[in-house]
Write a protein that holds these residues in place. Structure first.
Motif, PDB file in Angstrom:
ATOM      1  N   ASN A  40       0.830  -1.207   0.000  1.00 58.18           N
ATOM      2  CA  ASN A  40       0.000   0.000   0.000  1.00 58.18           C
ATOM      3  C   ASN A  40       0.865   1.258   0.000  1.00 58.18           C
ATOM      4  O   ASN A  40       0.583   2.232  -0.693  1.00 58.18           O
ATOM      5  N   GLN A  41       1.947   1.238   0.803  1.00 56.08           N
ATOM      6  CA  GLN A  41       2.857   2.376   0.849  1.00 56.08           C
ATOM      7  C   GLN A  41       3.566   2.557  -0.496  1.00 56.08           C
ATOM      8  O   GLN A  41       3.727   3.677  -0.984  1.00 56.08           O
ATOM      9  N   ARG A  45       2.864   6.365  -7.287  1.00 52.98           N
ATOM     10  CA  ARG A  45       2.075   7.440  -7.883  1.00 52.98           C
ATOM     11  C   ARG A  45       2.836   8.758  -7.842  1.00 52.98           C
ATOM     12  O   ARG A  45       2.837   9.521  -8.818  1.00 52.98           O
ATOM     13  N   LYS A  57       2.468   1.703  -3.417  1.00 53.99           N
ATOM     14  CA  LYS A  57       1.547   2.206  -4.427  1.00 53.99           C
ATOM     15  C   LYS A  57       1.460   3.726  -4.360  1.00 53.99           C
ATOM     16  O   LYS A  57       1.435   4.409  -5.386  1.00 53.99           O
ATOM     17  N   ILE A  58       1.443   4.259  -3.147  1.00 55.37           N
ATOM     18  CA  ILE A  58       1.407   5.717  -2.975  1.00 55.37           C
ATOM     19  C   ILE A  58       2.695   6.347  -3.514  1.00 55.37           C
ATOM     20  O   ILE A  58       2.670   7.336  -4.255  1.00 55.37           O
TER      21      ILE A  58
END
Length: 639
Positions: free
Chosen positions: A361-362, A368, A364-365
């Motif tokens: 999740n980290q 981006r 993916k941020i």
């Protein structure tokens, strides 16, 4: 309605379609492979269209056409032919590339050599991707300015925002499938313009299109494919093709393909699709425009000749469609470069050196944000005073001189060492960047020839031949005088070295036991071509200290090794590293993902190996006072 407003509405609808594709694929990302490599599920048709579309920029179409207009068929070697040849050669190399156990090239080079090479290569790849993307931004600014009178800054903002939106949603899957749509659109517009220009030129010359093509430039040398001279043909091929063969974004598409056959056929198809646009359409466009605009002699004027023809001959509706096609071409390249450059920043820099225990999740941020960094950097670079093809050439020359030899020699020559690779990278890269700076500072003479080329023909293409020679010499010399790499670095690339580490543990496991049966019930399996993706997700009873966990695991079990940092750990027991169990962080600080990608005929063995990996992980965590449980398939969440 104002033409710009109409175009804005059409572009908004088009972008919404791309966003829908990005959103769809964002919901399907449930593993590391999904996140960076589209789940390794892509067939040959989308691979081919994406491989081609990602190298056909809107500005590239204008620039290649301009080259034909000014230089005739001989100019094919400065850009078009290397494109076609490079994709075809990548197709020939697929069997070697596809089996490599990496997600990015910097990670691959660390596995082959050592951790010290990963950071500089990641930085170079990110810079190269920015330069490639800058060509797209530059071309689009030119298109919007001629068609709509739009200030370059607004064109740059538009392309940056549009590409960022759908790439950040769907990752590589979104890039590949939007590229299919974008190629169809850009090819339709290019073919339409080719026919239109030829019809107009043949009408004015009172010849049929066939006679116009065969007779108009006969006797002028325009049709001579080696009019630039055989030495220059060889120089351009040596200068450009290696950099494009080793280009990071295309290797990621090889890894994303369903299997070797789909990857190979996809790149052969991509080579043909590029030839249609750059080899045929742009050539005929250049021929027709040469007749329509005989007064044009400079590259700057030639680059806008096609746009000028369109503006003077078509209505607003047709111009909007042409603009959409050229915009699609720019976006299809920029999204690929942004994704590839972003992956090196997030995985090869952030996860490898800043936060090795980052969750998916980290990441993916961060990915981006990294995509935005690449796009922002490309946008800023696009405002420098360099023509479109020059951006691409400079990026290619740096890639050819810096990491082509460490990458390709390392795959085929066992004796290559980390010292040789680093020397090759530094000497070749620094030399090439220095020569580019010299040429940019000194500029060109009245004939448009760069300073270094006036000294010697061997220094054509910003002296990249010299830089490549020094890079090649460095890897050979420094490798021969230093110690050979360890078996752990060589095993993923050379079967004979991997066999030294092979062990046979499968026969020791009772696959009829209830414990094994419970494990099999939650093991996720999915066939992708000749390989099957296996994944087992575990949840710890408490947040993990990842570095301590990996250290304990490796201490207790010697089969585990970290070839590219503690964020990815393999259980190496045989030659095919892709089929060996690999563990990484999951969505959060309590999840552990175990995955393997064995060949279909070896799935039973791989399932047992994942079971053994699972048992060793559980035992290690129990010694740390942490319990584990399975995450069932229905409880999986998209990352």
């Amino acid at each position: 309605m104002d033409m710009l407003v109409m175009f804005g509405i059409c572009l908004a609808i088009y972008i919404l379609v791309l966003l829908a594709i990005g959103w769809y694929y964002s919901k399907k990302q449930k593993s590391v492979v999904d996140f960076w490599l589209a789940g390794r599920k892509i067939g040959y048709i989308p691979i081919g269209f994406s491989a081609a579309a990602s190298w056909i920029t809107g500005g590239g179409i204008l620039a290649v056409t301009a080259s034909y207009l000014i230089g005739g068929l001989g100019s094919i070697w400065t850009f078009a032919a290397p494109n076609v040849i490079a994709l075809f050669v990548i197709g020939l190399l697929v069997s070697k590339i596809k089996s490599l156990p990496a997600i990015t090239q910097p990670e691959l080079l660390e596995q082959r050599y050592a951790g010290s090479i990963r950071l500089p290569v990641a930085i170079i790849v990110a810079i190269v991707m920015m330069l490639f993307a800058a060509a797209d931004v530059s071309g689009l600014m030119l298109i919007f300015n001629v068609f709509f009178g739009l200030d370059p800054i607004y064109a740059a903002i538009l392309i940056a925002v549009a590409v960022s939106a759908y790439v950040m949603l769907g990752g590589l899957s979104a890039v590949v499938w939007t590229d299919v749509i974008q190629y169809i659109l850009l090819a339709s517009v290019t073919i339409f313009l080719t026919i239109a220009v030829l019809m107009t030129a043949s009408d004015l010359s009172a010849l049929s299109i066939g006679d116009f093509i065969t007779s108009t430039q006969s006797g002028t040398g325009w049709w001579n494919p080696i009019s630039i001279g055989l030495p220059m043909v060889l120089i351009f091929c040596v200068a450009i093709i290696p950099g494009w063969i080793s280009e990071h974004d295309q290797w990621q598409k090889v890894w994303a393909a369903k299997d070797e056959k789909n990857a190979r056929n996809g790149f052969f198809l991509g080579s043909f699709l590029i030839f249609i646009i750059f080899g045929i359409c742009c050539c005929l466009l250049g021929l027709g425009l040469r007749y329509l605009f005989p007064e044009i002699t400079g590259m700057g004027e030639a680059e806008i000749a096609l746009l000028a023809f369109s503006v003077s001959n078509y209505s607003s509706i047709i111009l909007i469609l042409i603009a959409l096609g050229l915009t699609a071409a720019a976006m299809s390249c920029m999204d690929t470069f942004a994704t590839s450059g972003g992956s090196t920043i997030s995985r090869d820099i952030y996860q490898r050196y800043i936060k090795p225990d980052a969750t998916m999740n980290q990441l993916k941020i961060v990915n981006r944000i990294a995509v935005l960094i690449i796009i922002l950097g490309a946008t800023l670079i696009a405002f420098t005073d360099i023509n479109i093809i020059e951006y691409i050439h400079i990026a290619t020359y740096i890639a050819s001189a810096a990491y082509f030899f460490p990458l390709m020699v390392g795959l085929y020559w066992k004796r290559a060492t980390k010292e040789g690779a680093i020397a090759s990278l530094v000497i070749g890269g620094v030399c090439q960047i220095g020569l580019v700076i010299v040429d940019m500072y000194m500029g060109t003479n009245e004939a448009g020839v760069y300073y270094l080329e006036t000294i010697s023909p061997i220094l054509t293409c910003h002296g990249v031949i010299v830089s490549m020679f020094l890079s090649a010499a460095a890897i050979v010399i420094f490798s021969l005088i230093t110690k050979q790499s360890s078996v752990y670095n060589l095993a993923p690339f050379f079967d004979d070295e991997a066999k030294k580490l092979e062990t046979d543990e499968v026969t020791k496991v009772n696959t009829e036991s209830g414990d094994y049966g419970g494990y099999r019930d939650v093991l996720h399996t999915e066939v992708n071509g000749e390989r099957e993706h296996l994944q087992l997700d575990l949840k710890a009873s408490a947040p993990l200290n990842w570095d301590r966990f990996i250290e304990e695991l490796r201490t207790k079990n010697t089969a585990w090794f970290t070839s590219s940092g503690s964020n990815t750990v393999y259980r190496l027991t045989h030659a095919d590293l892709l089929s060996c169990p690999m563990i990484s962080r999951g969505n959060n600080e309590q999840e552990i993902w175990i995955a393997a990608e064995p060949r279909v005929e070896k799935t039973d063995v791989a399932q047992v190996e994942i079971y053994l990996a699972y048992k060793e992980i559980v035992e290690t965590l129990q010694s740390m006072g942490i319990l584990t449980d399975f995450i069932k398939l229905e409880d999986r969440k998209a990352i």
